[in-house]
Design a protein around this motif. Sequence first.
Motif, PDB file in Angstrom:
ATOM      1  N   THR A  31      53.342  27.281  29.806  1.00 62.16           N
ATOM      2  CA  THR A  31      52.703  26.671  30.970  1.00 62.16           C
ATOM      3  C   THR A  31      51.368  26.073  30.563  1.00 62.16           C
ATOM      4  OG1 THR A  31      51.681  28.771  31.598  1.00 62.16           O
ATOM      5  CG2 THR A  31      53.773  28.229  32.650  1.00 62.16           C
ATOM      6  N   THR A  32      51.058  24.949  31.159  1.00 64.98           N
ATOM      7  CA  THR A  32      49.772  24.294  30.953  1.00 64.98           C
ATOM      8  C   THR A  32      49.276  23.832  32.315  1.00 64.98           C
ATOM      9  OG1 THR A  32      50.570  23.463  28.818  1.00 64.98           O
ATOM     10  CG2 THR A  32      48.558  22.475  29.700  1.00 64.98           C
ATOM     11  N   PHE A  33      48.085  24.272  32.676  1.00 63.34           N
ATOM     12  CA  PHE A  33      47.463  23.853  33.929  1.00 63.34           C
ATOM     13  C   PHE A  33      46.109  23.248  33.584  1.00 63.34           C
ATOM     14  CE2 PHE A  33      50.378  27.242  35.072  1.00 63.34           C
ATOM     15  CZ  PHE A  33      51.021  26.717  36.179  1.00 63.34           C
ATOM     16  N   VAL A  34      45.929  21.974  33.917  1.00 60.57           N
ATOM     17  CA  VAL A  34      44.675  21.281  33.651  1.00 60.57           C
ATOM     18  C   VAL A  34      44.165  20.769  34.994  1.00 60.57           C
ATOM     19  CG1 VAL A  34      43.534  19.436  32.370  1.00 60.57           C
ATOM     20  CG2 VAL A  34      45.528  20.608  31.379  1.00 60.57           C
ATOM     21  N   ILE A  35      43.259  21.528  35.568  1.00 63.39           N
ATOM     22  CA  ILE A  35      42.745  21.203  36.896  1.00 63.39           C
ATOM     23  C   ILE A  35      41.261  20.850  36.757  1.00 63.39           C
ATOM     24  CG2 ILE A  35      42.441  22.039  39.256  1.00 63.39           C
ATOM     25  CD1 ILE A  35      45.398  21.873  38.236  1.00 63.39           C
ATOM     26  N   ALA A  36      40.911  19.594  37.042  1.00 68.08           N
ATOM     27  CA  ALA A  36      39.543  19.128  36.875  1.00 68.08           C
ATOM     28  C   ALA A  36      38.693  19.366  38.121  1.00 68.08           C
ATOM     29  CB  ALA A  36      39.539  17.649  36.514  1.00 68.08           C
ATOM     30  N   GLN A  37      39.297  19.252  39.283  1.00 63.34           N
ATOM     31  CA  GLN A  37      38.561  19.462  40.539  1.00 63.34           C
ATOM     32  C   GLN A  37      39.539  19.926  41.596  1.00 63.34           C
ATOM     33  OE1 GLN A  37      36.825  15.701  41.463  1.00 63.34           O
ATOM     34  NE2 GLN A  37      38.751  14.704  41.868  1.00 63.34           N
ATOM     35  N   ASP A  38      39.004  20.418  42.685  1.00 60.31           N
ATOM     36  CA  ASP A  38      39.857  20.974  43.724  1.00 60.31           C
ATOM     37  C   ASP A  38      40.284  19.893  44.714  1.00 60.31           C
ATOM     38  OD1 ASP A  38      41.136  23.310  44.208  1.00 60.31           O
ATOM     39  OD2 ASP A  38      39.577  24.181  45.441  1.00 60.31           O
ATOM     40  N   VAL A  39      41.480  19.352  44.519  1.00 59.37           N
ATOM     41  CA  VAL A  39      42.069  18.415  45.469  1.00 59.37           C
ATOM     42  C   VAL A  39      43.053  19.192  46.330  1.00 59.37           C
ATOM     43  CG1 VAL A  39      41.763  16.433  43.954  1.00 59.37           C
ATOM     44  CG2 VAL A  39      43.894  17.702  43.882  1.00 59.37           C
ATOM     45  N   GLU A  40      43.523  18.600  47.396  1.00 59.20           N
ATOM     46  CA  GLU A  40      44.444  19.264  48.323  1.00 59.20           C
ATOM     47  C   GLU A  40      45.884  18.830  48.040  1.00 59.20           C
ATOM     48  OE1 GLU A  40      43.476  21.036  51.531  1.00 59.20           O
ATOM     49  OE2 GLU A  40      41.654  21.394  50.403  1.00 59.20           O
ATOM     50  N   VAL A 128      61.793  16.886  34.737  1.00 59.08           N
ATOM     51  CA  VAL A 128      61.297  16.494  36.060  1.00 59.08           C
ATOM     52  C   VAL A 128      59.879  15.994  35.876  1.00 59.08           C
ATOM     53  CG1 VAL A 128      60.623  17.301  38.347  1.00 59.08           C
ATOM     54  CG2 VAL A 128      62.695  18.190  37.297  1.00 59.08           C
ATOM     55  N   TYR A 129      59.570  14.865  36.503  1.00 55.64           N
ATOM     56  CA  TYR A 129      58.226  14.281  36.464  1.00 55.64           C
ATOM     57  C   TYR A 129      57.872  13.857  37.886  1.00 55.64           C
ATOM     58  CZ  TYR A 129      54.495  10.878  35.644  1.00 55.64           C
ATOM     59  OH  TYR A 129      53.310  10.173  35.683  1.00 55.64           O
ATOM     60  N   ILE A 130      56.782  14.390  38.397  1.00 56.84           N
ATOM     61  CA  ILE A 130      56.297  13.993  39.727  1.00 56.84           C
ATOM     62  C   ILE A 130      54.817  13.635  39.605  1.00 56.84           C
ATOM     63  CG2 ILE A 130      55.787  14.738  42.089  1.00 56.84           C
ATOM     64  CD1 ILE A 130      58.212  16.568  41.919  1.00 56.84           C
ATOM     65  N   LYS A 131      54.467  12.496  40.166  1.00 57.16           N
ATOM     66  CA  LYS A 131      53.063  12.083  40.216  1.00 57.16           C
ATOM     67  C   LYS A 131      52.690  11.842  41.669  1.00 57.16           C
ATOM     68  CE  LYS A 131      49.749   8.740  38.463  1.00 57.16           C
ATOM     69  NZ  LYS A 131      49.573   7.535  37.610  1.00 57.16           N
ATOM     70  N   LEU A 132      51.654  12.539  42.114  1.00 55.63           N
ATOM     71  CA  LEU A 132      51.151  12.388  43.470  1.00 55.63           C
ATOM     72  C   LEU A 132      49.810  11.657  43.424  1.00 55.63           C
ATOM     73  CD1 LEU A 132      51.482  16.078  44.723  1.00 55.63           C
ATOM     74  CD2 LEU A 132      53.150  14.250  45.021  1.00 55.63           C
ATOM     75  N   SER A 133      49.611  10.742  44.342  1.00 56.54           N
ATOM     76  CA  SER A 133      48.287  10.147  44.530  1.00 56.54           C
ATOM     77  C   SER A 133      47.623  10.931  45.656  1.00 56.54           C
ATOM     78  CB  SER A 133      48.402   8.683  44.925  1.00 56.54           C
ATOM     79  OG  SER A 133      49.021   7.952  43.889  1.00 56.54           O
ATOM     80  N   VAL A 134      46.500  11.565  45.326  1.00 53.05           N
ATOM     81  CA  VAL A 134      45.827  12.424  46.314  1.00 53.05           C
ATOM     82  C   VAL A 134      44.396  11.973  46.562  1.00 53.05           C
ATOM     83  CG1 VAL A 134      47.233  14.456  45.916  1.00 53.05           C
ATOM     84  CG2 VAL A 134      45.239  14.077  44.494  1.00 53.05           C
TER      85      VAL A 134
END
Length: 134
Positions: A31-40, A128-134
């Motif tokens: 697992t790799t989680f790269v979270i730069a800021q808190d988006v919803e 599976v590849y999903i890209k969300l614009s948030v």
Amino acid sequence: KTGPISGAEELMRTYISLMKLRGNEKTEVKTTFVIAQDVEIAPLLFISLIENAFKHGVSSSRSSMIDIHLEQKDHSVIFTCDNTNYPKDDADRSGSGIGLENTRRRLELMYADHYSWQKWLENDIYHVYIKLSV
């Protein structure tokens, strides 16, 4: 309903840890989680895809691999999941089989024209590849 991406990450980590307990020494989970800021984002949005990775990607007798990646970049969230593909036969199917359809409907309802989703099978690896614009 949406929540901080950190909440979604925590739920995914907890679920993955639980599922790893059911695995064996032939199963590699990365697992790799790269979270730069808190988006919803919707907190359980990717759970069906992770469930499917464990359900269809793990064999009790053969080497298995699951690689889950969640990354937040600028105004996008990218989720990828790659896993070995061991399709279940009709006698071994469990569940309703509607996880992918429910995920697609959730994406359409919550993100409409602000997402892309690709899924494909290549060399016995399901991607599976999903890209969300948030």
